[in-house]
Design an enzyme around this catalytic site. Structure first.
Site, PDB file in Angstrom:
ATOM      1  N   SER A  18       0.540  -1.619   0.331  1.00 14.03           N
ATOM      2  CA  SER A  18      -0.152   0.069   0.127  1.00 14.03           C
ATOM      3  C   SER A  18       0.947   1.213  -0.129  1.00 14.03           C
ATOM      4  CB  SER A  18      -1.206   0.112   1.434  1.00 14.03           C
ATOM      5  OG  SER A  18       0.500   0.014   2.169  1.00 14.03           O
ATOM      6  N   HIS A  64      -6.105  -3.617  -0.686  1.00 18.94           N
ATOM      7  CA  HIS A  64      -5.705  -3.368  -2.408  1.00 18.94           C
ATOM      8  C   HIS A  64      -6.229  -3.444  -3.899  1.00 18.94           C
ATOM      9  CE1 HIS A  64      -4.953   0.846   0.617  1.00 18.94           C
ATOM     10  NE2 HIS A  64      -3.629  -0.023   0.956  1.00 18.94           N
ATOM     11  N   LYS A  77     -12.139  -1.261   0.899  1.00 17.15           N
ATOM     12  CA  LYS A  77     -11.887  -0.349  -0.042  1.00 17.15           C
ATOM     13  C   LYS A  77     -12.431  -0.607  -1.742  1.00 17.15           C
ATOM     14  CE  LYS A  77      -7.849  -0.351   2.611  1.00 17.15           C
ATOM     15  NZ  LYS A  77      -6.658  -1.585   2.898  1.00 17.15           N
TER      16      LYS A  77
HETATM   17  C1  LIG Z   1      -6.498  -2.262   4.726  1.00 18.73           C
HETATM   18  C2  LIG Z   1      -6.086  -3.237   4.820  1.00 18.73           C
HETATM   19  C3  LIG Z   1      -6.331  -4.702   5.562  1.00 18.73           C
HETATM   20  C4  LIG Z   1      -7.947  -3.890   6.377  1.00 18.73           C
HETATM   21  O1  LIG Z   1      -8.919  -3.845   6.329  1.00 18.73           O
HETATM   22  P1  LIG Z   1     -10.533  -4.289   7.205  1.00 18.73           P
HETATM   23  O2  LIG Z   1     -10.415  -4.400   6.681  1.00 18.73           O
HETATM   24  O3  LIG Z   1     -10.501  -2.230   7.253  1.00 18.73           O
HETATM   25  O4  LIG Z   1      -9.749  -4.071   7.844  1.00 18.73           O
HETATM   26  C5  LIG Z   1      -6.017  -5.522   5.905  1.00 18.73           C
HETATM   27  N1  LIG Z   1      -5.535  -6.054   4.753  1.00 18.73           N
HETATM   28  C6  LIG Z   1      -4.385  -5.418   3.641  1.00 18.73           C
HETATM   29  C7  LIG Z   1      -3.191  -6.074   3.070  1.00 18.73           C
HETATM   30  C8  LIG Z   1      -5.325  -3.663   3.446  1.00 18.73           C
HETATM   31  O5  LIG Z   1      -4.710  -2.875   3.357  1.00 18.73           O
END
Ligand SMILES: *Cc1c(COP(=O)(O)O)cnc(C)c1O
Length: 425
Positions: free
Chosen positions: A212, A240, A269
């Site tokens: 990310s 992502h 996301k």
């Molecule tokens: C954003 C993210 C998470 C967390 O996701 P949530 O559903 O908000 O808990 C987990 N792993 C990765 C790689 C992320 O980018």
């Protein structure tokens, strides 16, 4: 007794502040979107012309669904149909038909045998590793993996191997080393042939599908090759990438799901924005998670309104939201080429909407983000320890909801501030 601790906590808080790591949280008023109204007690959040609305280039709102009326409607229908919540964990009385429907749809969408929902991907990850790995097993984790993978691994007793970011030869060295350890009764690469009886320690390679901070895609196919060679399982967290990468939006694992054993991802996301997560993959593994994963056994099920909206997104992705993904690619290319023309050094592989503007110097990154914000553009500087020392950057996140006007204004702001700070000519 608190008075004895109060000073300690105050000291910790001061350390955070003095270390320049204090987060002054802005508060959104109204909806998440490409133009936002954001307030902050400590910082004046109006631009230099007194404008209240800022252009938002910070959210993971890749497909622009976070403020979608259609999704809100699907969520409302979820409330009407299934009520506000289950007031229970899954295995007691918290599994609703909507959870079953959603899990079926996740499997169908990603091409997996089965799936299990969690209230977040963080929970999916922290509930994964200790459930399927025990002492004597081995876990191989990319050094840039998300905090939830790191925490999940901390909870399990398997031996930990950390490989350099996307470095396949480093990963192979470590797979070799682990295979040669005495815990493995059959050391060395896997013997060839169907159904060969072998019983190495259980080995699992875990990677983010997209890292990310850099917007770089993992080498999932090469990881699968190594996994096959050394007899390891593969887990990819595509938070992502789901809905973002691949011709049909299936993520970094698109076309590889017959080789990836475990996929975790989020509905927080691209595929929505509210929250919710899942683990999908081999049927037996999902069954074991239902039986033993602590973040599902001891935590409430995914709120049905979110599950219903997530179902809506998956069911309509191919005919509707894949267009958003195409728009997202167009926007990413548009923004990147304008920025490169100006002479900015961009990170990332250009395939993902995460667009790091590399500035290297921590102070410059923070100062520049502050100046951009005065130009009405909301972006954030990322510095050590979030990114390595001397690799400070401003991370620009493109959304399908950005118009050309939004991006033009942002590019102009970067140009003006970049020239003023002598970052570009
Ligand atoms: C954003 C993210 C998470 C967390 O996701 P949530 O559903 O908000 O808990 C987990 N792993 C990765 C790689 C992320 O980018």
């Amino acid at each position: 007794m608190y008075k004895n601790y109060k000073q300690q906590f105050q000291g910790e808080l001061k350390e955070i502040k003095d270390g320049g790591m204090w987060k002054d949280v802005g508060v959104l008023e109204g909806k998440q979107g490409s133009e936002i109204l954001i307030k902050n007690d400590k910082i004046d959040m109006t631009d230099k012309n007194g404008g209240q609305k800022l252009l938002n280039f910070c959210a993971n709102n890749y497909l622009g669904l976070a403020s979608s009326e259609e999704l809100a409607k699907a969520a409302k229908e979820g409330v009407d149909k299934y009520g506000f919540g289950e007031a229970s964990v899954r295995f007691i009385v918290g599994t609703s038909t909507i959870h079953k429907d959603l899990e079926k749809e996740i499997s169908k969408f990603f091409g997996t045998e089965d799936a299990i929902t969690y209230t977040s991907c963080f929970d999916a990850n922290t509930g994964l590793f200790e459930t399927i790995l025990k002492e004597g097993d081995a876990i191989f984790s990319d050094e840039l993996n998300h905090a939830s993978i790191i925490d999940g691994i901390r909870l399990c007793k398997a031996e930990r191997f950390r490989f350099k970011n996307s470095d396949m030869s480093d990963l192979e060295d470590q797979l070799k080393e682990a295979s040669l350890r005495p815990e493995n009764p059959h050391p060395g690469p896997l013997p060839k042939g169907e159904g060969v009886a072998y019983k190495p320690r259980r080995m699992l390679i875990a990677t983010d599908g997209v890292f990310s901070m850099d917007g770089i895609t993992a080498k999932v196919s090469e990881i699968c090759d190594l996994a096959e060679k050394y007899g390891a399982l593969v887990m990819v967290d595509d938070s992502h990438a789901s809905g973002v990468l691949g011709k049909t939006g299936r993520g970094s694992v698109e076309g590889l799901m017959d080789r990836v054993d475990i996929l975790t991802s989020t509905f927080g996301k691209a595929l929505g924005g509210a929250g919710g997560g899942f683990t999908a993959g081999r049927k037996e593994i999902i069954d074991v998670l239902h039986q033993r994963s602590r973040t599902t056994l001891f935590s409430n099920s995914l709120p049905p309104m979110i599950a219903n909206a997530a179902l809506f997104v998956l069911q309509n992705y191919d005919k509707k939201f894949n267009h958003n993904r195409e728009q997202l690619i167009e926007n990413t290319n548009y923004f990147r080429s304008a920025m490169e023309k100006l002479g900015f050094h961009l990170g990332g592989d250009g395939k993902h909407p995460i667009t790091p503007v590399m500035l290297m110097d921590e102070k410059i990154a923070v100062e520049m983000a502050g100046k951009l914000f005065k130009e009405g553009v909301y972006v954030r500087g990322f510095t050590y320890p979030v990114v390595p020392k001397g690799k400070a950057r401003i991370r620009v996140q493109i959304s399908a909801a950005h118009t050309n006007e939004h991006m033009d204004k942002t590019v102009r702001a970067f140009e003006q501030v970049g020239k003023e700070m002598a970052i570009i000519k």
